[in-house]
Design a protein around this motif. Sequence first.
Motif, PDB file in Angstrom:
ATOM      1  N   ALA A 161      37.409  68.765   6.955  1.00 50.32           N
ATOM      2  CA  ALA A 161      37.438  68.835   5.463  1.00 50.32           C
ATOM      3  C   ALA A 161      39.280  70.370   5.390  1.00 50.32           C
ATOM      4  N   THR A 162      40.342  69.284   5.266  1.00 53.12           N
ATOM      5  CA  THR A 162      41.338  70.385   4.964  1.00 53.12           C
ATOM      6  C   THR A 162      41.317  70.824   3.017  1.00 53.12           C
ATOM      7  N   ALA A 163      40.735  69.544   2.060  1.00 49.83           N
ATOM      8  CA  ALA A 163      41.425  69.504   0.636  1.00 49.83           C
ATOM      9  C   ALA A 163      40.900  71.494   0.181  1.00 49.83           C
ATOM     10  N   ARG A 173      27.100  79.057   7.350  1.00 49.14           N
ATOM     11  CA  ARG A 173      26.669  78.760   6.377  1.00 49.14           C
ATOM     12  C   ARG A 173      26.273  77.116   5.915  1.00 49.14           C
ATOM     13  N   LYS A 174      28.221  76.302   6.628  1.00 56.15           N
ATOM     14  CA  LYS A 174      28.233  75.009   6.067  1.00 56.15           C
ATOM     15  C   LYS A 174      28.022  74.181   7.999  1.00 56.15           C
ATOM     16  N   PHE A 194      37.911  74.049   7.145  1.00 56.45           N
ATOM     17  CA  PHE A 194      39.130  74.694   6.878  1.00 56.45           C
ATOM     18  C   PHE A 194      38.866  75.882   6.182  1.00 56.45           C
ATOM     19  N   ASP A 220      35.748  75.457  -6.819  1.00 57.84           N
ATOM     20  CA  ASP A 220      34.022  75.231  -6.650  1.00 57.84           C
ATOM     21  C   ASP A 220      33.111  75.720  -8.078  1.00 57.84           C
ATOM     22  N   LYS A 246      31.499  80.802   7.196  1.00 53.98           N
ATOM     23  CA  LYS A 246      31.654  79.858   6.796  1.00 53.98           C
ATOM     24  C   LYS A 246      31.143  78.866   8.112  1.00 53.98           C
ATOM     25  N   VAL A 303      39.075  72.749  -2.039  1.00 61.15           N
ATOM     26  CA  VAL A 303      37.959  71.811  -3.349  1.00 61.15           C
ATOM     27  C   VAL A 303      37.919  73.003  -3.997  1.00 61.15           C
ATOM     28  N   LEU A 347      31.550  69.628   2.056  1.00 62.73           N
ATOM     29  CA  LEU A 347      31.779  69.084   4.056  1.00 62.73           C
ATOM     30  C   LEU A 347      30.013  69.917   4.544  1.00 62.73           C
ATOM     31  N   ASP A 351      29.183  71.197  -2.102  1.00 55.17           N
ATOM     32  CA  ASP A 351      29.432  71.164  -1.679  1.00 55.17           C
ATOM     33  C   ASP A 351      29.954  69.981  -0.400  1.00 55.17           C
TER      34      ASP A 351
HETATM   35  O1  C5P Z   1      33.250  76.942   0.344  1.00 58.34           O
HETATM   36  P1  C5P Z   1      34.650  77.648   1.049  1.00 58.34           P
HETATM   37  O2  C5P Z   1      35.700  76.475   0.328  1.00 58.34           O
HETATM   38  O3  C5P Z   1      35.117  78.492   1.188  1.00 58.34           O
HETATM   39  O4  C5P Z   1      35.076  76.126   1.980  1.00 58.34           O
HETATM   40  C1  C5P Z   1      35.977  75.689   2.555  1.00 58.34           C
HETATM   41  C2  C5P Z   1      36.255  74.640   3.408  1.00 58.34           C
HETATM   42  O5  C5P Z   1      35.161  73.588   2.817  1.00 58.34           O
HETATM   43  C3  C5P Z   1      37.125  74.197   3.386  1.00 58.34           C
HETATM   44  O6  C5P Z   1      37.080  72.800   4.651  1.00 58.34           O
HETATM   45  C4  C5P Z   1      36.855  72.960   2.061  1.00 58.34           C
HETATM   46  O7  C5P Z   1      37.571  71.657   2.383  1.00 58.34           O
HETATM   47  C5  C5P Z   1      35.112  72.232   2.184  1.00 58.34           C
HETATM   48  N1  C5P Z   1      34.591  71.999   0.860  1.00 58.34           N
HETATM   49  C6  C5P Z   1      34.149  71.472   0.599  1.00 58.34           C
HETATM   50  N2  C5P Z   1      33.858  71.680  -0.774  1.00 58.34           N
HETATM   51  C7  C5P Z   1      33.285  72.404  -1.558  1.00 58.34           C
HETATM   52  C8  C5P Z   1      34.322  73.776  -0.794  1.00 58.34           C
HETATM   53  C9  C5P Z   1      35.005  73.366   0.329  1.00 58.34           C
HETATM   54  O8  C5P Z   1      34.088  70.267   1.463  1.00 58.34           O
HETATM   55  N3  C5P Z   1      32.786  71.706  -2.349  1.00 58.34           N
END
Ligand code: C5P
Length: 414
Positions: free
Chosen positions: A288-290, A361-362, A344, A294, A358, A292, A329, A327
């Motif tokens: 997950a490089t995007a 949390r994830k 990322f 929030d 992170k 995104v 990821l 979210d």
């Molecule tokens: O939560 P946060 O944005 O800090 O975490 C960053 C990571 O989570 C990145 O790998 C990003 O691609 C992914 N992400 C995601 N979906 C979201 C927010 C972040 O997949 N809604």
Amino acid sequence: MIQPTLDAPTLDAPTLAGKHVLLGLSGGIACYKTAELTRLLVKAGATVQVVMTAAAEQFITAVTMQALSSRPVVTSQWDAREPNNMAHINLSRAADVMLVAPASADFIAKLVQGRADDLLSLTALARPTQTCPLLVAPAMNREMWAHPATQRNVAQLLADGAHLLGPGNGSQACGETGDGRMLEASELLEELIAFFQPKWLAGHKVLVTAGPTFEPIDPVRGITNHSSGKMGFAIARAAREAGAEVTLVAGPVHLTTPRGVRRIDVQTAQQMFDAVLPLAPAHAVFVATAAVADWRPAQVLEHKIKKDHKPGASTAPPMISMTENPDILAAVAALSPGPYCVGFAAESRDLLKHAREKLLRKKIPLIAANLGPATFGRDDNTLLLVDAHSERELPTNDKLSLARELIREIASRL
Ligand code: C5P
């Protein structure tokens, strides 16, 4: 545990340094592209030895190819300059790879039959197949490419262990449009570089998100994050180079899709979520490089929000109420069975602290942290790889080199 990397590439390392490419030209108008390819190969650090058939010399001169490769071109099996008079043996023993570009329909037929009545086909036949693999870039009219004889020959060529680069599709020198164009020089270079990369992920499927998301407010405005997409695109390319089947889900960016990568374009976080979630279970790895967003505006207005210019009208800016995006990821990490997940973290400070938070949390096994403002839009980056027990810095390097190191690290954990 994260092990130290032994052979970290340096910034701007010539990608083909030390590689000896035997570059064969058969007859075709695409010879002009091979002139450019020679320049690119030399620039990438390769030694390029050109061999031309008599038909190729009708399209481009040996003088041009010698000047571009800085080596005398060989055109005849009777070349008296070779002390042992065995050019076909000497040429093929010195090479790490033999690339025939352009490969005409006639030349492919000769390769298939094992004919050896000119230097190029003779060299292809005499080459040690284990140490000098054969790459073939076809170039011909679409009817010639589609002809059952050519298709039969290409199938046999592949069965004999050759690798096919292309052909491409598009308008042809003859004025027709279809399959059979030789790949562009830059595409052939990308394929050759990929060919030499270790196949850490052969047989695996990799899913990558990249770029920002764009959350519309009204038809002309929106909320987005900083992200050029370069790191995610480099990871998709590196995964494909490592032999994986790669799907890239990209937010709005203006980047060329890496060769051999399937790309799905999305705009919003919800669209990215909807594209990723059904695909994720079939993949071995999710990166997950995007960047995104929030939050998104709770409502997208049908028409542009207008300023009220009437005298005495309120100057208060409009209030935009926001709602949280899913979210992606965390949702993929919760799948069972699910892919190996890599996140990322783009931070502006306290990289390690935020990365560890992170990770927990994830509920993911690995995170690559970077200082956002230091890398946004740039071609280089510095990564801190963090897992549950340790961390390791990948020093400043171009994003593709870092992506290759990350892919190697991921492969070692599968
Ligand atoms: O939560 P946060 O944005 O800090 O975490 C960053 C990571 O989570 C990145 O790998 C990003 O691609 C992914 N992400 C995601 N979906 C979201 C927010 C972040 O997949 N809604």
